[in-house]
Motif scaffolding. Structure first.
Motif, PDB file in Angstrom:
ATOM      1  N   HIS A 773       0.811  -1.218   0.000  1.00 35.71           N
ATOM      2  CA  HIS A 773       0.000   0.000   0.000  1.00 35.71           C
ATOM      3  C   HIS A 773       0.847   1.273   0.000  1.00 35.71           C
ATOM      4  N   LYS A 774       2.162   1.094  -0.175  1.00 31.97           N
ATOM      5  CA  LYS A 774       3.090   2.226  -0.293  1.00 31.97           C
ATOM      6  C   LYS A 774       2.974   3.165   0.906  1.00 31.97           C
ATOM      7  N   LEU A 775       2.997   2.558   2.086  1.00 29.28           N
ATOM      8  CA  LEU A 775       2.913   3.323   3.317  1.00 29.28           C
ATOM      9  C   LEU A 775       4.249   3.319   4.030  1.00 29.28           C
ATOM     10  N   SER A 776       4.500   4.372   4.754  1.00 26.16           N
ATOM     11  CA  SER A 776       5.689   4.413   5.594  1.00 26.16           C
ATOM     12  C   SER A 776       5.430   3.638   6.864  1.00 26.16           C
ATOM     13  N   ALA A 777       6.493   3.302   7.564  1.00 26.12           N
ATOM     14  CA  ALA A 777       6.350   2.533   8.782  1.00 26.12           C
ATOM     15  C   ALA A 777       5.608   3.323   9.854  1.00 26.12           C
ATOM     16  N   GLN A 778       5.712   4.672   9.827  1.00 30.36           N
ATOM     17  CA  GLN A 778       5.056   5.491  10.844  1.00 30.36           C
ATOM     18  C   GLN A 778       3.539   5.495  10.691  1.00 30.36           C
ATOM     19  N   SER A 779       3.034   4.973   9.593  1.00 30.87           N
ATOM     20  CA  SER A 779       1.587   4.968   9.366  1.00 30.87           C
ATOM     21  C   SER A 779       0.888   3.814  10.069  1.00 30.87           C
ATOM     22  N   LEU A 780       1.651   2.934  10.685  1.00 34.32           N
ATOM     23  CA  LEU A 780       1.070   1.750  11.300  1.00 34.32           C
ATOM     24  C   LEU A 780       1.541   1.632  12.734  1.00 34.32           C
ATOM     25  N   GLU A 781       0.603   1.322  13.608  1.00 35.37           N
ATOM     26  CA  GLU A 781       0.908   1.047  15.000  1.00 35.37           C
ATOM     27  C   GLU A 781       0.273  -0.304  15.356  1.00 35.37           C
ATOM     28  N   LEU A 782       1.039  -1.129  16.057  1.00 41.17           N
ATOM     29  CA  LEU A 782       0.587  -2.470  16.416  1.00 41.17           C
ATOM     30  C   LEU A 782       0.332  -2.542  17.918  1.00 41.17           C
ATOM     31  N   GLU A 783      -0.829  -3.083  18.263  1.00 43.02           N
ATOM     32  CA  GLU A 783      -1.195  -3.250  19.665  1.00 43.02           C
ATOM     33  C   GLU A 783      -1.128  -4.744  20.023  1.00 43.02           C
ATOM     34  N   ILE A 784      -0.317  -5.015  21.063  1.00 47.34           N
ATOM     35  CA  ILE A 784      -0.216  -6.399  21.535  1.00 47.34           C
ATOM     36  C   ILE A 784      -0.717  -6.469  22.961  1.00 47.34           C
ATOM     37  N   ARG A 799      11.168  -9.306  18.483  1.00 41.17           N
ATOM     38  CA  ARG A 799      10.240  -8.853  17.442  1.00 41.17           C
ATOM     39  C   ARG A 799       9.933  -7.363  17.581  1.00 41.17           C
ATOM     40  N   LEU A 800       9.707  -6.913  18.808  1.00 38.22           N
ATOM     41  CA  LEU A 800       9.410  -5.496  19.020  1.00 38.22           C
ATOM     42  C   LEU A 800      10.589  -4.607  18.645  1.00 38.22           C
ATOM     43  N   LEU A 806      12.369  -0.744  12.238  1.00 32.72           N
ATOM     44  CA  LEU A 806      11.684  -0.456  10.977  1.00 32.72           C
ATOM     45  C   LEU A 806      10.905   0.853  11.031  1.00 32.72           C
ATOM     46  N   GLY A 807      10.668   1.380  12.238  1.00 32.65           N
ATOM     47  CA  GLY A 807       9.915   2.617  12.407  1.00 32.65           C
ATOM     48  C   GLY A 807       8.464   2.388  12.748  1.00 32.65           C
ATOM     49  N   ILE A 808       8.096   1.162  13.027  1.00 30.90           N
ATOM     50  CA  ILE A 808       6.712   0.827  13.364  1.00 30.90           C
ATOM     51  C   ILE A 808       6.557   0.907  14.865  1.00 30.90           C
ATOM     52  N   ARG A 809       5.541   1.697  15.313  1.00 35.38           N
ATOM     53  CA  ARG A 809       5.323   1.851  16.728  1.00 35.38           C
ATOM     54  C   ARG A 809       4.499   0.677  17.264  1.00 35.38           C
ATOM     55  N   SER A 810       4.653   0.469  18.575  1.00 37.19           N
ATOM     56  CA  SER A 810       3.931  -0.624  19.211  1.00 37.19           C
ATOM     57  C   SER A 810       3.461  -0.166  20.575  1.00 37.19           C
ATOM     58  N   SER A 811       2.376  -0.774  21.038  1.00 33.78           N
ATOM     59  CA  SER A 811       1.800  -0.435  22.334  1.00 33.78           C
ATOM     60  C   SER A 811       1.275  -1.697  22.995  1.00 33.78           C
ATOM     61  N   ILE A 812       1.153  -1.588  24.343  1.00 37.35           N
ATOM     62  CA  ILE A 812       0.593  -2.701  25.107  1.00 37.35           C
ATOM     63  C   ILE A 812      -0.874  -2.396  25.347  1.00 37.35           C
ATOM     64  N   ASP A 813      -1.745  -3.247  24.835  1.00 37.46           N
ATOM     65  CA  ASP A 813      -3.179  -3.044  24.943  1.00 37.46           C
ATOM     66  C   ASP A 813      -3.696  -3.677  26.235  1.00 37.46           C
ATOM     67  N   ASP A 814      -4.727  -3.074  26.811  1.00 35.07           N
ATOM     68  CA  ASP A 814      -5.380  -3.587  28.024  1.00 35.07           C
ATOM     69  C   ASP A 814      -4.379  -3.796  29.150  1.00 35.07           C
ATOM     70  N   LEU A 825       7.664  -3.141  31.157  1.00 37.69           N
ATOM     71  CA  LEU A 825       7.705  -1.806  30.547  1.00 37.69           C
ATOM     72  C   LEU A 825       9.138  -1.337  30.327  1.00 37.69           C
ATOM     73  N   LYS A 826      10.011  -1.778  31.194  1.00 43.59           N
ATOM     74  CA  LYS A 826      11.425  -1.410  31.061  1.00 43.59           C
ATOM     75  C   LYS A 826      12.149  -2.311  30.085  1.00 43.59           C
ATOM     76  N   ALA A 827      11.759  -3.595  30.028  1.00 42.32           N
ATOM     77  CA  ALA A 827      12.503  -4.570  29.219  1.00 42.32           C
ATOM     78  C   ALA A 827      12.105  -4.531  27.753  1.00 42.32           C
ATOM     79  N   LEU A 828      10.874  -4.125  27.436  1.00 36.44           N
ATOM     80  CA  LEU A 828      10.392  -4.226  26.066  1.00 36.44           C
ATOM     81  C   LEU A 828      10.458  -2.869  25.371  1.00 36.44           C
ATOM     82  N   PRO A 829      10.877  -2.844  24.096  1.00 32.62           N
ATOM     83  CA  PRO A 829      10.983  -1.581  23.333  1.00 32.62           C
ATOM     84  C   PRO A 829       9.620  -1.156  22.764  1.00 32.62           C
ATOM     85  N   ILE A 830       8.724  -0.688  23.657  1.00 32.16           N
ATOM     86  CA  ILE A 830       7.395  -0.246  23.224  1.00 32.16           C
ATOM     87  C   ILE A 830       7.324   1.269  23.265  1.00 32.16           C
TER      88      ILE A 830
END
Length: 923
Positions: A773-784, A799-800, A806-814, A825-830
């Motif tokens: 879809h010719k998107l940059s990595a900043q256009s996507l955020e993944l919730e785990i 993986r994180l 790659l420039g893809i952001r990630s967050s911890i859901d719930d 929170l300290k160990a994972l690159p979120i």
């Protein structure tokens, strides 16, 4: 009900070491049967009036003792050594009798003859006894036993060579001896080889390693020895009968020949008696010469006058023997001649008392004419020539000897080989002559008659050994077949019946009318996989074995137990009440929950159970297993360590779940799902800084199906992978369209399930979707979710980190609802932490929720992480979060999840949202 246990197998495989023992057992019983059957054979031959037996009694005793000692050498070594000592003592006693002078041995005191004893009868049993004794005395003893066995074989071979090589040059006479020299050598070689082999065998717990094969050995050895006895006895009977026939014929021929000679001389005298005058001397000489030429057995023919003087003799033998003149004047001879004239009948008399004369007889016939009254015709008969003509050439293996008055008239005994006297009978002849005729059997080694019994013995023993090996192979094949059948119906680890065996048992049970009610309990162990992953499969296997033992012990023998999976067990109960079933289920669950000990470690498991029952016969017994599994699944979802019973409502629920799964798959195939988007609002400004893609399913008949109903089902069935790929593609397509229309410069957030995050191609899925879809990595955020971090923290962090690079952001859901610690929170690159809606909705009423929210915000900010509050529905919630520096907001206070068309209209109007701008609704 019998069931398997760990470490037990249905059948055992025959040990090859046991098979190697059977030739020793076979030879041992051959020796034993020789000793046992000898008295029977001797008695039977005696009943046939045969004067010589098959095997001497001392040889039978040695064979019996050595056979039993050899048989028990490895199984009962003490008894074997005792028997070997007895055999050696017997050999020493036989040796004393052998070397003692005739009549002074202990055998003579028992009325037994020592003439049957041979040197080999002492040497070979003695060597075997010592070898058998040493074979059970440890390493040194076994080596000595092998040496003695070799010496015994060499002694037998030497005796055999000596007997064969010297057969033509040496004659050994045995009075009434057994004719079994070859059997003794053969058994000696076999026994020595068996002793050698036994010394190499390991000790055995039993004398007979296998009942069937041992019985074959016993019967085979008996048939072999009995066959040898039968053939040898028949040979002896044939030989004896042949000897008797020949002896009778010889006696008849001798009697007839001597009678003919007497009649011959008598006819000559009668011819002369009818003459009126004395015949001329020439006529007398001519007739006498004629008789001498025609009858070789006549040495002399004399004409004696009344004064017992020789008046005429053949001219060629005109020298009258000196002994005849003196012999004729012997009073006994004179009286005999007078009796001849008195009775006027020819008669015969043996020449005795003359040392210089060989075996001879005198035939006298009186002349009764007037001219020669008182004269006598006297013929000297050579008995050796007579007997030689009557018997003719040697009769082969049957040979004869004729003795009279201590002088041998005929003797062809001694042509080579071993001699055995068959019979000794008198021969009564005319003139009160009495001769002694003895018949002898000459045993040669290399003849069909002597080799046939031994060959039959070897063939029978070899055939028996072959039968044992064939039977052993058949047993092995049978064992393997049973083992394969057992393995096909049982678990290799625990030995419990498997699913196939359960199906058979369940089918038979449901067809038996006396088995109802039938109850089925399905147990599943929780924690085996964790043990396998952390401590290794060997530990997990041992724990599974302990659990299987516990279940089997609790269930008892009256119930059928099966293991259909590595951690799933089935208990089948017959005629069991519901109370007993529930009581057993609780006992098993409690027992499985107790710790398993392994190398000073306590490993704990939990188990869940599903219960179902059947009260009438059924044609679909496996439905019970399905019902138990459904109940088990309900118990696992409720809480580990509990049981649940199957109900019809549960079946309906599962059927609907199965139907819903198929319809979800159809929806994925037909693109019938949809995405709704919920904006993320920046605190304070109300600016839309992102959207979260949420899946919606509008069922054609059921209407809108909540995500919390079909998303967990997709995770359980594996459909979540395809669903996530579809969501990623549609969300990236949406944000790409918004970017192109310049309606948005923010990102789209997509929820990633743990099953998708852990896939090896997850990163490839993300990058390929962005690229498509010719998107940059900043256009996507993944919730785990926090559950993703629990599976494998190292893999999650890796993986994180890759996504961050790659420039893809990630967050911890719930965040806060799982089992994770704040250390993640300290160990994972979120990049973000999303506070779960349960804390947000309860913070205005519960001070603890408010405190937790403050703690999470402060901790996240200290770690340079942004905080997003989910489920913000009231202004009070918004104000509290804003006052505590929450960064982003998401909830019905700002916007419900809306389809793409409404999102597009919303962004066209404004890029900001104010609290309470939209109507809240259920997400």
């Amino acid at each position: 009900m019998q069931h398997g246990y760990p470490g037990l197998s249905l059948v055992t495989t025959e040990n090859e070491a046991r098979l190697r023992r059977f030739p020793v057992i076979l030879i041992s019983f051959a020796l034993i049967w020789v000793g046992v059957l000898t008295p029977v054979g001797s008695y039977w031959l005696a009943s046939q009036t045969i004067s010589f037996g098959l095997i001497a009694s001392h040889n039978a005793l040695s064979s019996l003792l050595c056979g039993v000692a050899l048989l028990t050498a490895r199984g009962r070594p003490r008894a074997s050594r005792l028997l070997a000592i007895l055999a050696l003592i017997a050999c020493l006693l036989i040796a004393q009798a052998y070397f003692a002078s005739p009549g002074n041995s202990w055998l003579s005191s028992l009325g037994l003859s020592t003439s049957t004893i041979k040197a080999k009868d002492i040497l070979m049993p003695a060597l075997l006894s010592v070898a058998i004794f040493c074979s059970s005395l440890g390493t040194v003893g076994r080596r000595a036993a092998r040496i003695m066995s070799v010496l015994a074989v060499l002694a037998c071979l030497y005796y055999l060579y000596f007997s064969v090589a010297g057969a033509g040059a040496t004659t050994v006479a045995r009075e009434h001896a057994s004719n079994t020299g070859s059997l003794g050598v053969l058994l000696g070689i076999l026994a020595a080889c068996a002793t050698y082999a036994a010394s190499r065998h390991p000790p055995a717990s039993r004398v007979f390693p296998h009942p069937t094969l041992s019985m074959i050995s016993i019967v085979g050895a008996f048939i072999a020895v009995l066959s040898w006895y039968a053939v040898s006895a028949q040979n002896n009977i044939t030989t004896y009968q042949y000897s008797q026939n020949v002896t009778s014929r010889i006696k008849e021929n001798l009697h007839r020949e001597i009678s003919d000679q007497i009649a011959l001389v008598g006819r000559m005298a009668r011819r002369w008696s009818i003459l009126d005058a004395m015949p001329p001397e020439t006529a007398i000489n001519e007739e006498l010469f004629s008789y001498l030429d025609d009858y070789e057995m006549l040495d002399y023919i004399f004409v004696i006058d009344p004064d017992r003087r020789v008046r005429w003799a053949p001219a060629t033998r005109n020298l009258t023997p000196v002994w005849i003149s003196n012999y004729l004047h012997d009073p006994e001879v004179a009286a005999w001649l007078e009796s001849v004239h008195m009775y006027q009948q020819a008669n015969i008399r043996a020449v005795d008392g003359v040392a210089s004369v060989g075996p001879r007889t005198l035939i006298a016939a009186p002349i009764t004419s007037t001219a020669m009254k008182g004269w006598t015709i006297l013929a000297v008969q050579n008995l050796e020539t007579l007997v030689a003509q009557v018997l003719g050439p040697s009769l082969g293996q049957i040979q004869f000897r004729i003795v009279t008055n201590g002088q041998t008239l005929y003797d062809d005994v001694g042509s080579g080989g071993q001699l055995f006297r068959i019979d000794n009978t008198p021969v009564l002849l005319p003139g009160d002559l009495s001769w002694e005729l003895s018949s002898w059997y000459v045993q040669h080694w290399i003849t069909p008659q002597t080799l046939l019994p031994d060959l039959i013995l070897l063939i029978c023993l070899t055939f028996t050994d072959g039968m044992i090996r064939l039977r052993h192979q058949a047993l092995q094949l049978l064992n393997r077949s049973k083992q394969l059948q057992h393995n096909a119906l049982h678990q290799p680890l625990t030995g419990l019946p498997n699913r196939a065996c359960l199906e058979i048992e369940l089918t038979e049970t449901c067809r038996a009318p006396d088995s109802f009610p039938v109850r089925l309990l399905s147990f599943e162990l929780d924690g085996i996989k964790l043990i396998n992953d952390t401590l290794g499969h060997s530990v997990g296997d041992q724990v599974a074995q302990q659990a299987a033992k516990r279940i089997a012990q609790q269930a008892g023998e009256e119930h059928f137990i099966a293991q259909i999976e590595s951690n799933e067990f089935i208990v089948l109960m017959r005629n069991a009440s519901r109370a007993d079933t529930l009581e057993l289920a609780n006992r098993i669950l409690d027992n499985c929950a107790s710790p398993c000990l392994f190398e000073n470690m306590e490993l704990r498991l939990t188990a869940s159970a599903g219960i179902t029952s059947c009260h009438v016969p059924t044609d679909t017994p496996m439905d019970l297993l399905i019902e138990a599994d459904l109940a088990l699944g309900l118990a696992k979802r409720a809480a580990p360590g509990f049981w649940r019973e199957y109900s019809t409502e549960l079946s309906i629920e599962v059927s609907e779940r199965l139907k819903l799964r198929n319809e979800l798959q159809q929806a994925l195939d037909t693109n019938a799902l949809d995405l709704h988007y919920q904006p993320l609002v920046e605190g304070g400004t109300g600016r839309i800084i992102g959207i979260e893609a949420l899946t919606r399913w509008h069922h054609p008949t059921l209407g809108n199906i909540p995500p919390d109903k079909f998303i967990p089902m997709a995770e359980d069935t594996g459909q979540i992978t395809r669903l996530t790929a579809w969501v990623l593609d549609r969300a990236c397509q949406t944000i790409s369209a918004l970017h192109e229309r310049q309606l948005a410069d923010f990102h789209v957030a997509v929820n990633i399930a743990p099953q998708v995050f852990d896939r090896h191609d997850f990163i490839t899925l993300i990058t390929s979707t962005l690229s498509r879809h010719k998107l940059s990595a900043q256009s996507l955020e993944l919730e785990i979710t926090e559950g993703t971090m629990l599976s494998d923290q190292a893999l999650t962090a890796s993986r994180l980190q890759t996504l961050k690079e790659l420039g893809i952001r990630s967050s911890i859901d719930d965040f806060g609802t799982g089992y994770s610690s704040l250390g993640y929170l300290k160990a994972l690159p979120i990049d973000k932490v999303k506070i779960d809606r349960t804390f947000v909705q309860g913070m205005t009423n519960a001070s603890s929720d408010a405190a937790i929210i403050k703690t999470i915000i402060n901790l996240a900010h200290h770690l340079q992480l942004k905080v997003v509050a989910e489920g913000v529905e009231t202004v009070a919630q918004y104000q509290f979060l804003l006052e505590n520096d929450c960064d982003e907001f998401q909830g019905y206070l700002f916007s419900r999840p809306i389809p793409y068309q409404e999102l597009e209209r919303l962004l066209t109007i404004s890029s900001t949202l104010s609290p309470g701008q939209t109507t809240s609704g259920k997400a």
